[in-house]
Enzyme design. Sequence first.
Site, short mmCIF file in Angstrom:
data_model
loop_
_atom_site.label_atom_id
_atom_site.label_comp_id
_atom_site.label_asym_id
_atom_site.label_seq_id
_atom_site.Cartn_x
_atom_site.Cartn_y
_atom_site.Cartn_z
N GLU A 132 2.41 -40.87 31.09
CA GLU A 132 1.15 -41.29 30.45
C GLU A 132 1.23 -42.78 30.15
OE1 GLU A 132 -0.47 -38.59 27.72
OE2 GLU A 132 -1.84 -40.01 26.81
N ASN A 179 2.42 -36.35 23.60
CA ASN A 179 1.46 -35.29 23.90
C ASN A 179 2.25 -34.22 24.63
OD1 ASN A 179 -0.74 -36.72 22.88
ND2 ASN A 179 -1.13 -37.74 24.83
N LYS A 201 3.69 -35.94 17.18
CA LYS A 201 2.30 -36.40 17.08
C LYS A 201 1.51 -35.16 16.67
CE LYS A 201 -1.41 -38.19 20.11
NZ LYS A 201 -1.72 -38.81 21.41
N GLU A 217 -5.56 -36.62 18.39
CA GLU A 217 -6.04 -36.55 19.77
C GLU A 217 -5.76 -35.17 20.39
OE1 GLU A 217 -4.29 -40.05 21.65
OE2 GLU A 217 -5.89 -41.31 20.83
N ARG A 227 4.50 -39.34 13.44
CA ARG A 227 3.60 -40.46 13.73
C ARG A 227 2.39 -40.47 12.80
NH1 ARG A 227 1.54 -40.89 19.04
NH2 ARG A 227 1.91 -43.11 19.27
N ARG A 284 -12.19 -45.93 12.08
CA ARG A 284 -10.90 -45.49 12.62
C ARG A 284 -9.75 -46.30 12.03
NH1 ARG A 284 -9.40 -44.96 19.06
NH2 ARG A 284 -7.17 -45.34 18.84
N LYS A 336 1.97 -47.29 14.06
CA LYS A 336 1.62 -48.33 15.04
C LYS A 336 1.43 -49.65 14.32
CE LYS A 336 -0.41 -45.41 18.60
NZ LYS A 336 -1.43 -45.23 19.63
N ASP A 365 -5.04 -49.57 17.88
CA ASP A 365 -4.28 -49.03 19.00
C ASP A 365 -3.72 -50.11 19.91
OD1 ASP A 365 -3.11 -47.09 20.52
OD2 ASP A 365 -4.94 -46.40 21.50
N GLU A 411 5.89 -49.17 15.13
CA GLU A 411 5.81 -48.78 16.54
C GLU A 411 5.10 -49.87 17.35
OE1 GLU A 411 4.37 -44.72 17.27
OE2 GLU A 411 3.52 -45.37 19.17
N GLU A 420 -0.38 -50.92 28.13
CA GLU A 420 -1.64 -50.17 28.26
C GLU A 420 -2.87 -51.08 28.12
OE1 GLU A 420 -2.01 -46.91 25.54
OE2 GLU A 420 -4.07 -46.48 26.12
N GLU A 469 -5.05 -62.94 25.88
CA GLU A 469 -6.04 -62.81 24.80
C GLU A 469 -7.29 -63.65 25.11
OE1 GLU A 469 -4.78 -64.53 21.09
OE2 GLU A 469 -6.18 -63.33 19.93
C1 GCV Z 1 0.26 -40.66 24.15
C2 GCV Z 1 -3.52 -44.09 22.88
C3 GCV Z 1 -3.24 -43.83 24.32
C4 GCV Z 1 -2.80 -42.40 24.55
C5 GCV Z 1 -1.57 -42.13 23.67
C6 GCV Z 1 -1.95 -42.39 22.23
C7 GCV Z 1 -0.78 -42.22 21.27
O1 GCV Z 1 -4.65 -43.37 22.46
O2 GCV Z 1 -4.37 -44.14 25.09
O3 GCV Z 1 -2.50 -42.24 25.91
O4 GCV Z 1 -1.11 -40.81 23.83
O5 GCV Z 1 -2.41 -43.70 22.09
O6 GCV Z 1 -0.24 -43.22 20.86
O7 GCV Z 1 -0.45 -41.10 20.95
#
Ligand code: GCV
Length: 710
Positions: free
Chosen positions: A189, A232, A311, A315, A348, A365, A389, A394, A416, A422, A542
């Site tokens: 992922e 996930n 987690k 999500e 998390r 959020r 995080k 994100d 984190e 990403e 940026e």
């Molecule tokens: C592993 C973001 C990413 C997801 C990720 C999530 C997380 O939403 O797009 O792919 O899932 O963060 O940190 O759990």
Amino acid sequence: MSTPEFVDVEGPMFVADPFDVEEPQVHAAWLPPEAFRSLGARRVLVHGDGPLVDTVLDEVARACARYGGRMWHSPSWDVDVDLVLTLRRADALPSSTAQAARAAGEAALIDDGRTLGDEGFLLARAGDVTVVLADAPAGLLYGLFHVVRLCAAAFDPARPPELHRPALRRRMLNHWDNVAVHPVMGQVERGYAGGSIFWRDGRPRGDLARLRAYGRLLAASGINAISVNNVNVARAEARLLTDRLGDVAEIADVLRLYGIRVHLSVTFAAPVALGGLSTADPADEAVRAWWAATTRAVYERIPDFGGYVVKADSEGQPGPFTYGRDHADGANLLAEALAPHGGVVHWRAFVYDHHQDWRDRSTDRARAAYDHFTPLDGRFRTNVVLQVKFGPVDFQVREPVSPVLAALPATRVAVEFQVTQEYTGQQRHICHLGPWWSEVLRFAPWGPGGRTIADVATGEKGEGGGLVAVANTGDDPFWTGHPLAQANLYTFGRLAWDPRLDPRAVLDEWMTLTFPPSATADPELVRRTLHEIMDDSWRTYERYTAPLGVGFMVHPGDHYGPDVDGYEYSRWGTYHFADRDGVGVDRSRASGTGFAGQYPPYWADVYESPERCPDELLLFFHHVSYTHVLHSGSTVIQHIYDTHFAGVEEVEAMRRRWQTLNGMIDPAVYVRVAERLDEQVRSAIEWRDQINTYFLRKSGVPDAHGRRIY
Ligand code: GCV
């Protein structure tokens, strides 16, 4: 005099070498044989025993074999040496030079007044000898890699003693690797470096040589913990905890050779999904017994197992909310099972409503993690690490530092980061993240001069949660897709070892190791050019993407490339609210979502005020008109145009600079980077034109310099 027990480097190696990492099928990254040249040409004595000492022996023997040095192990013979790597409490050293070196090291240590700990080491000179002194084998291994980093400087007679201890006890990578290929996310992922190093099509990949080479690279950067599956957790991955534990043990057996402990992402629903129970309620006795028994079985198989990563309620992942419990109840359930074995649970804090209504301006959020977790401070067991995080949304190219990191004084908190790019160019763009992470680590949430985020991760007595990062590696021959993205992984490890390091100096270390000066005709040119390309590449990224901290504007789903309104009417809670008059999210207490008030007073006041808010975060905290004047003197709209034109020019300059290295470095690296730079230029132009056009059309304000906008 008894028989010498030296290793004749021309003869067979005495350390079993089941894996050939000398000639890897993959790029050597920051450990090319050349990096060992200085060490390998010396006379080296290694003193001590144990599996990690065997790894040190293996490394030294390999280097000596290549560069004509000699190595002895725990000798009973008096030899002159150049380098001694020794455990402090190991038996007396018969070699007189080694004895002298160790004594000098001891003396330096006493002068310094600090201890070495489980992973620390001291490097000192005694006469003509360099000594690395450690209390535990891991310290010897880290000391060895330090000698490699220093090259000839490690043997400089004038070098003063230096003591190194990691600031953070746990320096961890999270792999978001799936065991089975996920229909949408694939094998990894948010992975941009091919398949998984661990898994392929539902099975272990089984490439133990690659795994060992990976452990070696990670150890040389300072990383000492790793989770091997995605947070996930789907069906196949869940079973790693029980009937597929052997697959995890196989990985642990290899990574242990480099001092790396393996952790596992688990599903909160495991008692139901795997144990056949009717509930996963943390208050249920049968659930607690199931976790206790399952965890005991894990430690029987993997005695140094690190713990769980979870987690939950995020999500779509299951969590304690299903049972009317909170996240302290959930985390403590797993912590209780791990505690007798010395394991930790990384829980998390990434919990938010991912079914938000875009019409609802009151839900934010960015507020969610603070709102969920701060009421729980003080309730977590000591072996719970709350993994937060670094920013409240994100992993964007620019966000404020998460207020959660300053809000739970009675909880162990880990920061984190996301090494996998990403939102920062997906390893097709050069975006060196060291300066960004360093800025976060140096941020003082209670106000300038106060404790920093690095202090939070360290903890007042070293009991902090450490640093964690999402890995950027895969089965790509360069490990990271983009060869220059290796620097992000290396830098993360080094900052986790010492968050106060200067990221530019770390980048320099990485360059010197990866492109050894002895392997190129013009080392200065290579070094200068790489700095010109990489040093400011995060800010360049940026400049041509989402402006002034507003975030996202990426293509939904894959998160690559521009799509200004891609998330604007979605359920994900990431909006910019651009209209004909202005842009940005009002997160003030006075008129917005109140998020600014989650910070301690100094920053709450700064962020509350559009006048005081730093330019780079203005649109994260405020909705302002296009003609709002920034501290820079420019208006918001002109800033958008200027930075987007500048960003593209900078990427074009990067490409030209890279072209000057043609013929100077490994051709395979050259070609791979050149291809990716072509894509970066194309993509940056696309970003520039879409963002500029979008805002010209919204605002009707022309570019002051009359440049082409569509
Ligand atoms: C592993 C973001 C990413 C997801 C990720 C999530 C997380 O939403 O797009 O792919 O899932 O963060 O940190 O759990």
